[in-house]
Design a protein around this motif. Sequence first.
Motif, mmCIF file in Angstrom:
data_model
loop_
_atom_site.group_PDB
_atom_site.id
_atom_site.type_symbol
_atom_site.label_atom_id
_atom_site.label_comp_id
_atom_site.label_asym_id
_atom_site.label_seq_id
_atom_site.Cartn_x
_atom_site.Cartn_y
_atom_site.Cartn_z
ATOM 1 N N ALA A 109 -10.566 -50.740 45.026
ATOM 2 C CA ALA A 109 -11.841 -51.455 45.120
ATOM 3 C C ALA A 109 -12.538 -51.097 46.427
ATOM 4 C CB ALA A 109 -11.615 -52.968 45.062
ATOM 5 N N ARG A 110 -13.857 -51.126 46.395
ATOM 6 C CA ARG A 110 -14.629 -51.007 47.638
ATOM 7 C C ARG A 110 -14.518 -52.341 48.363
ATOM 8 N NH1 ARG A 110 -17.525 -46.439 48.013
ATOM 9 N NH2 ARG A 110 -18.051 -45.373 46.079
ATOM 10 N N VAL A 111 -14.361 -52.273 49.685
ATOM 11 C CA VAL A 111 -14.232 -53.483 50.498
ATOM 12 C C VAL A 111 -15.016 -53.318 51.795
ATOM 13 C CG1 VAL A 111 -11.977 -54.118 49.521
ATOM 14 C CG2 VAL A 111 -12.075 -52.706 51.589
ATOM 15 N N LEU A 112 -15.078 -54.404 52.571
ATOM 16 C CA LEU A 112 -15.682 -54.403 53.906
ATOM 17 C C LEU A 112 -17.095 -53.824 53.894
ATOM 18 C CD1 LEU A 112 -12.549 -53.318 55.976
ATOM 19 C CD2 LEU A 112 -13.320 -55.633 55.403
ATOM 20 N N GLU A 113 -17.933 -54.440 53.087
ATOM 21 C CA GLU A 113 -19.337 -54.071 52.933
ATOM 22 C C GLU A 113 -19.525 -52.616 52.498
ATOM 23 O OE1 GLU A 113 -21.018 -55.415 56.734
ATOM 24 O OE2 GLU A 113 -21.746 -57.184 55.653
ATOM 25 N N GLY A 114 -18.553 -52.090 51.738
ATOM 26 C CA GLY A 114 -18.679 -50.758 51.171
ATOM 27 C C GLY A 114 -18.317 -49.614 52.097
ATOM 28 N N MET A 115 -17.760 -49.907 53.282
ATOM 29 C CA MET A 115 -17.349 -48.860 54.224
ATOM 30 C C MET A 115 -15.880 -48.480 54.049
ATOM 31 S SD MET A 115 -19.642 -47.517 56.138
ATOM 32 C CE MET A 115 -18.842 -46.842 57.576
ATOM 33 N N ALA A 116 -15.181 -49.163 53.154
ATOM 34 C CA ALA A 116 -13.742 -48.928 52.998
ATOM 35 C C ALA A 116 -13.354 -49.010 51.528
ATOM 36 C CB ALA A 116 -12.962 -49.960 53.808
ATOM 37 N N ILE A 117 -12.178 -48.459 51.238
ATOM 38 C CA ILE A 117 -11.565 -48.555 49.913
ATOM 39 C C ILE A 117 -10.170 -49.136 50.128
ATOM 40 C CG2 ILE A 117 -10.679 -47.281 47.913
ATOM 41 C CD1 ILE A 117 -13.635 -46.955 47.916
ATOM 42 N N GLN A 118 -9.854 -50.182 49.383
ATOM 43 C CA GLN A 118 -8.513 -50.762 49.457
ATOM 44 C C GLN A 118 -7.865 -50.648 48.086
ATOM 45 O OE1 GLN A 118 -8.215 -54.653 51.178
ATOM 46 N NE2 GLN A 118 -5.987 -54.601 51.156
ATOM 47 N N ASP A 119 -6.544 -50.479 48.095
ATOM 48 C CA ASP A 119 -5.835 -50.399 46.828
ATOM 49 C C ASP A 119 -4.593 -51.259 46.848
ATOM 50 O OD1 ASP A 119 -3.273 -48.962 47.408
ATOM 51 O OD2 ASP A 119 -4.573 -47.309 47.927
ATOM 52 N N MET B 56 -9.570 -69.285 47.685
ATOM 53 C CA MET B 56 -9.286 -67.870 47.550
ATOM 54 C C MET B 56 -10.524 -67.114 47.074
ATOM 55 S SD MET B 56 -7.135 -65.582 48.179
ATOM 56 C CE MET B 56 -5.493 -66.190 48.317
ATOM 57 N N HIS B 57 -11.355 -67.777 46.291
ATOM 58 C CA HIS B 57 -12.559 -67.129 45.775
ATOM 59 C C HIS B 57 -13.441 -66.634 46.925
ATOM 60 C CE1 HIS B 57 -15.805 -66.191 43.052
ATOM 61 N NE2 HIS B 57 -16.611 -66.973 43.744
ATOM 62 N N THR B 58 -13.589 -67.427 47.999
ATOM 63 C CA THR B 58 -14.416 -67.035 49.139
ATOM 64 C C THR B 58 -13.844 -65.798 49.818
ATOM 65 O OG1 THR B 58 -15.041 -69.339 49.458
ATOM 66 C CG2 THR B 58 -15.423 -67.850 51.298
ATOM 67 N N PHE B 59 -12.517 -65.728 49.945
ATOM 68 C CA PHE B 59 -11.878 -64.554 50.540
ATOM 69 C C PHE B 59 -12.190 -63.303 49.717
ATOM 70 C CE2 PHE B 59 -8.410 -61.509 50.717
ATOM 71 C CZ PHE B 59 -8.343 -61.253 52.080
ATOM 72 N N THR B 60 -11.961 -63.370 48.423
ATOM 73 C CA THR B 60 -12.198 -62.230 47.538
ATOM 74 C C THR B 60 -13.661 -61.811 47.585
ATOM 75 O OG1 THR B 60 -10.436 -63.023 46.101
ATOM 76 C CG2 THR B 60 -11.940 -61.418 45.161
ATOM 77 N N GLU B 61 -14.558 -62.795 47.535
ATOM 78 C CA GLU B 61 -15.991 -62.531 47.582
ATOM 79 C C GLU B 61 -16.404 -61.837 48.876
ATOM 80 O OE1 GLU B 61 -18.664 -65.922 47.403
ATOM 81 O OE2 GLU B 61 -18.586 -65.759 45.223
ATOM 82 N N SER B 62 -15.806 -62.234 49.993
ATOM 83 C CA SER B 62 -16.182 -61.638 51.272
ATOM 84 C C SER B 62 -15.522 -60.283 51.500
ATOM 85 C CB SER B 62 -15.844 -62.587 52.425
ATOM 86 O OG SER B 62 -14.456 -62.791 52.503
ATOM 87 N N LEU B 63 -14.445 -60.000 50.800
ATOM 88 C CA LEU B 63 -13.736 -58.728 50.954
ATOM 89 C C LEU B 63 -14.322 -57.628 50.076
ATOM 90 C CD1 LEU B 63 -11.294 -57.099 52.083
ATOM 91 C CD2 LEU B 63 -9.996 -57.974 50.124
ATOM 92 N N ILE B 64 -14.480 -57.884 48.799
ATOM 93 C CA ILE B 64 -14.846 -56.865 47.827
ATOM 94 C C ILE B 64 -16.351 -56.587 47.857
ATOM 95 C CG2 ILE B 64 -14.918 -56.318 45.353
ATOM 96 C CD1 ILE B 64 -12.270 -57.820 45.104
ATOM 97 N N SER B 65 -16.694 -55.306 47.768
ATOM 98 C CA SER B 65 -18.084 -54.849 47.739
ATOM 99 C C SER B 65 -18.339 -54.151 46.417
ATOM 100 C CB SER B 65 -18.344 -53.862 48.872
ATOM 101 O OG SER B 65 -17.997 -54.413 50.106
ATOM 102 N N GLU B 66 -19.481 -54.374 45.854
ATOM 103 C CA GLU B 66 -19.826 -53.743 44.582
ATOM 104 C C GLU B 66 -20.343 -52.319 44.759
ATOM 105 O OE1 GLU B 66 -19.167 -54.949 41.562
ATOM 106 O OE2 GLU B 66 -18.239 -56.653 42.559
ATOM 107 N N THR B 67 -20.860 -51.997 45.945
ATOM 108 C CA THR B 67 -21.464 -50.685 46.157
ATOM 109 C C THR B 67 -20.981 -50.049 47.460
ATOM 110 O OG1 THR B 67 -23.358 -51.653 47.289
ATOM 111 C CG2 THR B 67 -23.569 -51.329 44.906
ATOM 112 N N ARG B 68 -21.219 -48.757 47.563
ATOM 113 C CA ARG B 68 -20.930 -48.007 48.783
ATOM 114 C C ARG B 68 -21.955 -48.377 49.843
ATOM 115 N NH1 ARG B 68 -23.520 -43.407 50.270
ATOM 116 N NH2 ARG B 68 -24.323 -43.115 48.174
ATOM 117 N N SER B 69 -21.527 -48.479 51.087
ATOM 118 C CA SER B 69 -22.440 -48.725 52.194
ATOM 119 C C SER B 69 -23.367 -47.533 52.386
ATOM 120 C CB SER B 69 -21.638 -48.949 53.483
ATOM 121 O OG SER B 69 -22.500 -48.950 54.608
ATOM 122 N N ASP B 70 -24.613 -47.803 52.770
ATOM 123 C CA ASP B 70 -25.552 -46.723 53.088
ATOM 124 C C ASP B 70 -25.081 -45.920 54.299
ATOM 125 O OD1 ASP B 70 -27.200 -47.434 50.997
ATOM 126 O OD2 ASP B 70 -28.507 -48.689 52.250
#
Length: 163
Positions: free
Chosen positions: A51-61, A1-15
């Motif tokens: 949370a920011r997700v998908l390389e910072g192009m999305a927000i999921q709640d 599950m850690h890999t899923f969470t790591e690949s989903l959540i982004s720490e920053t907004r996409s450029d």
Amino acid sequence: MHTFTESLISETRSDELPEEYDYFGRLVGSWDFDYIDHNMSCSLKGEWYFARVLEGMAIQDVIILPSRDTRTDIPHPDEEYGTTLRIYNPSTHAWDIAYCYTGRIMRLEARKQDGMIVLTNIADERRKWVFATIEDDTFHWQNVTVADDGTWHINVDLYATRA
């Protein structure tokens, strides 16, 4: 599950997401809220996480109503445990949205209107969900139905504070 969470959540907004269209960025974090249903004359406590997700192009709640610490064995008519995925669309400068909870998926589009963020139901443009205000530590959200004459009937007011 850690890999899923790591690949989903982004720490920053996409450029690729312009700052002026980052409508939901201020919501990232944990929130407690009071949910006031005007049609049923009741109120509930809830919790909402963004949370920011998908390389910072999305927000999921994830929204939880009633909150886990106030939930009882007796189901409440307003009970909900759902998730929303908001993805910025660079070709329309709007947000494409899917809201999902048990047995239901709604598609919406979000745009700024009169200083508010208005999410309009694609299947029924009379149904709207509105972030009336977003501050650093509070926000006000509304569930609205638009009448034939264009007036807004507020079904629900939600007042959130950062947890």
